[in-house]
Design an enzyme around this catalytic site. Structure first.
Site, PDB file in Angstrom:
ATOM      1  N   GLY A  19      27.208   4.796  53.503  1.00 20.27           N
ATOM      2  CA  GLY A  19      26.603   3.856  54.452  1.00 20.27           C
ATOM      3  C   GLY A  19      26.294   4.439  55.824  1.00 20.27           C
ATOM      4  O   GLY A  19      26.174   3.691  56.805  1.00 20.27           O
ATOM      5  N   SER A  20      26.086   5.760  55.914  1.00 19.97           N
ATOM      6  CA  SER A  20      25.820   6.316  57.245  1.00 19.97           C
ATOM      7  C   SER A  20      24.432   5.912  57.747  1.00 19.97           C
ATOM      8  O   SER A  20      24.249   5.715  58.957  1.00 19.97           O
ATOM      9  CB  SER A  20      25.994   7.841  57.257  1.00 19.97           C
ATOM     10  OG  SER A  20      24.948   8.479  56.570  1.00 19.97           O
ATOM     11  N   ASN A  21      23.468   5.783  56.864  1.00 14.86           N
ATOM     12  CA  ASN A  21      22.134   5.334  57.313  1.00 14.86           C
ATOM     13  C   ASN A  21      22.164   3.871  57.729  1.00 14.86           C
ATOM     14  O   ASN A  21      21.505   3.490  58.702  1.00 14.86           O
ATOM     15  CB  ASN A  21      21.094   5.578  56.215  1.00 14.86           C
ATOM     16  CG  ASN A  21      20.576   7.000  56.237  1.00 14.86           C
ATOM     17  OD1 ASN A  21      19.888   7.401  57.180  1.00 14.86           O
ATOM     18  ND2 ASN A  21      20.937   7.786  55.233  1.00 14.86           N
ATOM     19  N   ARG A  72      20.805  -5.860  34.335  1.00 14.35           N
ATOM     20  CA  ARG A  72      20.071  -5.630  35.579  1.00 14.35           C
ATOM     21  C   ARG A  72      19.461  -6.935  36.086  1.00 14.35           C
ATOM     22  O   ARG A  72      19.456  -7.198  37.280  1.00 14.35           O
ATOM     23  CB  ARG A  72      18.981  -4.571  35.349  1.00 14.35           C
ATOM     24  CG  ARG A  72      18.273  -4.233  36.640  1.00 14.35           C
ATOM     25  CD  ARG A  72      17.634  -2.880  36.600  1.00 14.35           C
ATOM     26  NE  ARG A  72      16.359  -2.916  35.917  1.00 14.35           N
ATOM     27  CZ  ARG A  72      15.488  -1.910  35.924  1.00 14.35           C
ATOM     28  NH1 ARG A  72      15.772  -0.792  36.536  1.00 14.35           N
ATOM     29  NH2 ARG A  72      14.348  -2.009  35.284  1.00 14.35           N
ATOM     30  N   MET A  97      21.889   3.150  44.904  1.00 12.51           N
ATOM     31  CA  MET A  97      21.633   3.993  43.752  1.00 12.51           C
ATOM     32  C   MET A  97      21.248   3.239  42.476  1.00 12.51           C
ATOM     33  O   MET A  97      21.049   3.862  41.440  1.00 12.51           O
ATOM     34  CB  MET A  97      22.828   4.920  43.500  1.00 12.51           C
ATOM     35  CG  MET A  97      22.976   5.971  44.600  1.00 12.51           C
ATOM     36  SD  MET A  97      21.406   6.863  44.915  1.00 12.51           S
ATOM     37  CE  MET A  97      21.898   8.058  46.164  1.00 12.51           C
ATOM     38  N   ASN A 114      12.811   2.607  51.668  1.00 12.70           N
ATOM     39  CA  ASN A 114      13.857   3.508  51.174  1.00 12.70           C
ATOM     40  C   ASN A 114      13.827   4.782  51.987  1.00 12.70           C
ATOM     41  O   ASN A 114      12.774   5.194  52.468  1.00 12.70           O
ATOM     42  CB  ASN A 114      13.611   3.839  49.695  1.00 12.70           C
ATOM     43  CG  ASN A 114      14.689   4.742  49.128  1.00 12.70           C
ATOM     44  OD1 ASN A 114      15.887   4.541  49.385  1.00 12.70           O
ATOM     45  ND2 ASN A 114      14.316   5.748  48.365  1.00 12.70           N
ATOM     46  N   HIS A 116      14.758   8.856  51.655  1.00  5.79           N
ATOM     47  CA  HIS A 116      14.988   9.858  50.617  1.00  5.79           C
ATOM     48  C   HIS A 116      15.130  11.229  51.282  1.00  5.79           C
ATOM     49  O   HIS A 116      14.335  11.571  52.162  1.00  5.79           O
ATOM     50  CB  HIS A 116      13.817   9.858  49.627  1.00  5.79           C
ATOM     51  CG  HIS A 116      14.014  10.813  48.505  1.00  5.79           C
ATOM     52  ND1 HIS A 116      14.861  10.551  47.447  1.00  5.79           N
ATOM     53  CD2 HIS A 116      13.521  12.057  48.287  1.00  5.79           C
ATOM     54  CE1 HIS A 116      14.849  11.581  46.619  1.00  5.79           C
ATOM     55  NE2 HIS A 116      14.059  12.512  47.109  1.00  5.79           N
ATOM     56  N   ASP A 148       7.782   1.081  45.549  1.00  2.23           N
ATOM     57  CA  ASP A 148       6.972   0.437  44.509  1.00  2.23           C
ATOM     58  C   ASP A 148       7.611   0.759  43.151  1.00  2.23           C
ATOM     59  O   ASP A 148       8.759   1.191  43.095  1.00  2.23           O
ATOM     60  CB  ASP A 148       5.495   0.855  44.618  1.00  2.23           C
ATOM     61  CG  ASP A 148       5.285   2.338  44.371  1.00  2.23           C
ATOM     62  OD1 ASP A 148       6.231   3.018  43.894  1.00  2.23           O
ATOM     63  OD2 ASP A 148       4.179   2.831  44.646  1.00  2.23           O
ATOM     64  N   ASP A 152      10.366   6.974  43.964  1.00  8.75           N
ATOM     65  CA  ASP A 152      10.145   7.581  45.289  1.00  8.75           C
ATOM     66  C   ASP A 152       8.672   7.909  45.539  1.00  8.75           C
ATOM     67  O   ASP A 152       8.365   8.853  46.276  1.00  8.75           O
ATOM     68  CB  ASP A 152      11.019   8.848  45.462  1.00  8.75           C
ATOM     69  CG  ASP A 152      12.510   8.525  45.372  1.00  8.75           C
ATOM     70  OD1 ASP A 152      12.904   7.455  45.848  1.00  8.75           O
ATOM     71  OD2 ASP A 152      13.260   9.332  44.811  1.00  8.75           O
TER      72      ASP A 152
HETATM   73  C1  GAR Z   1      21.209   9.750  52.038  1.00 13.35           C
HETATM   74  O1  GAR Z   1      21.099  11.142  52.177  1.00 13.35           O
HETATM   75  C2  GAR Z   1      19.945   9.177  51.442  1.00 13.35           C
HETATM   76  O2  GAR Z   1      18.789   9.831  51.876  1.00 13.35           O
HETATM   77  C3  GAR Z   1      20.179   9.431  49.976  1.00 13.35           C
HETATM   78  O3  GAR Z   1      21.535   9.118  49.768  1.00 13.35           O
HETATM   79  C4  GAR Z   1      22.245   9.379  50.970  1.00 13.35           C
HETATM   80  C5  GAR Z   1      23.001   8.129  51.342  1.00 13.35           C
HETATM   81  O4  GAR Z   1      23.851   8.401  52.416  1.00 13.35           O
HETATM   82  N1  GAR Z   1      19.337   8.623  49.161  1.00 13.35           N
HETATM   83  C6  GAR Z   1      18.794   9.057  48.044  1.00 13.35           C
HETATM   84  O5  GAR Z   1      18.994  10.157  47.582  1.00 13.35           O
HETATM   85  C7  GAR Z   1      17.883   8.045  47.363  1.00 13.35           C
HETATM   86  N2  GAR Z   1      17.132   8.666  46.325  1.00 13.35           N
HETATM   87  P1  GAR Z   1      24.468   7.217  53.266  1.00 13.35           P
HETATM   88  O6  GAR Z   1      25.133   6.262  52.256  1.00 13.35           O
HETATM   89  O7  GAR Z   1      25.471   7.867  54.155  1.00 13.35           O
HETATM   90  O8  GAR Z   1      23.357   6.551  54.012  1.00 13.35           O
END
Ligand code: GAR
Length: 211
Positions: A19-21, A72, A97, A114, A116, A148, A152
């Site tokens: 969850g850092s983002n 799902r 994910m 999203n 990436h 979409d 990605d």
């Molecule tokens: C991040 O690096 C994000 O870009 C990646 O997962 C990590 C999540 O980190 N996402 C993907 O690879 C999506 N395909 P976070 O939980 O610390 O935000």
């Protein structure tokens, strides 16, 4: 009456792990870097996601909707219901994910973002930083894009570039990219909240103001 009052944009954030983002976005909103944006809910598909505590520390409402052990359709229906109940306008995937079905995408068409960890369209899918190292690129980075039905492959909103160093491991490259992700995601969300862009074929470009 203030006719310039900005409409509030309610954001739902979906996470699966650290969850850092999500934290970077929440902190940017608190700092005033996403005018009009407010996080309405943080939803995790894993009860053990570390990001849940980070969200709670920031005073955000959290909800666990486990993917495990259900279809799902049922999982997504519950997420959509939770988002709708909170009048969410845009959905930000932040390390979420679970793959979204076309039903989910249709429910929030054009309003799901999203982040990436590569310069798309290079290295979509899992382990983007490992893919970049294995391919031997000298530059990588991160991308915020609309979601979409492709993996990605949605329209690109913003990107940032980082160098790949000779002694990089997956971990060191991921850490360098992550620093940029934490700047990029709030900036991209702020752009979508402002809405000052136009879509020309695949390009998202600044809106041309007409007088
Ligand atoms: C991040 O690096 C994000 O870009 C990646 O997962 C990590 C999540 O980190 N996402 C993907 O690879 C999506 N395909 P976070 O939980 O610390 O935000």
């Amino acid at each position: 009456m203030n006719t310039n009052a900005q409409k509030i944009c309610r954001i739902g954030v979906l996470i699966s792990g650290r969850g850092s983002n999500m934290s970077a976005l929440a902190d940017a909103i608190s700092d005033g870097r996403v005018p009009g944006g407010v996080i309405a809910i943080v939803i995790s598909d894993h009860a053990c996601a570390a990001g849940l505590a980070r969200a709670a520390e920031r005073g955000l409402e959290t909800l666990v909707i486990e993917r495990r052990g259900r279809t799902r359709e049922a999982h997504e229906a519950e997420i959509i219901e939770a988002l709708r109940t909170r009048n969410v306008d845009i959905v930000c995937l932040a390390g979420f994910m679970s793959l979204l079905s076309s039903h989910f995408i249709e429910a929030y068409r054009g309003s799901i973002l999203n982040i990436h960890p590569s310069l798309l369209p290079a290295f979509p899918g899992l382990d983007a930083q490992r893919q970049a190292l294995e391919y031997g690129v000298r530059w990588s980075g991160c991308t915020v894009h609309f979601v979409d039905e492709t993996v990605d492959g949605g329209l690109i909103i913003e990107q940032r570039v980082v160098p790949v160093h000779d002694d990089d491991t997956e971990a060191t490259l991921a850490a360098r990219i992550l620093i940029e992700e934490h700047q990029l995601y709030p900036a991209a969300v702020a752009r979508v909240v402002r809405g000052d862009y136009e879509i020309h074929e695949r390009r998202i470009i600044k809106r041309t103001f007409k007088v």
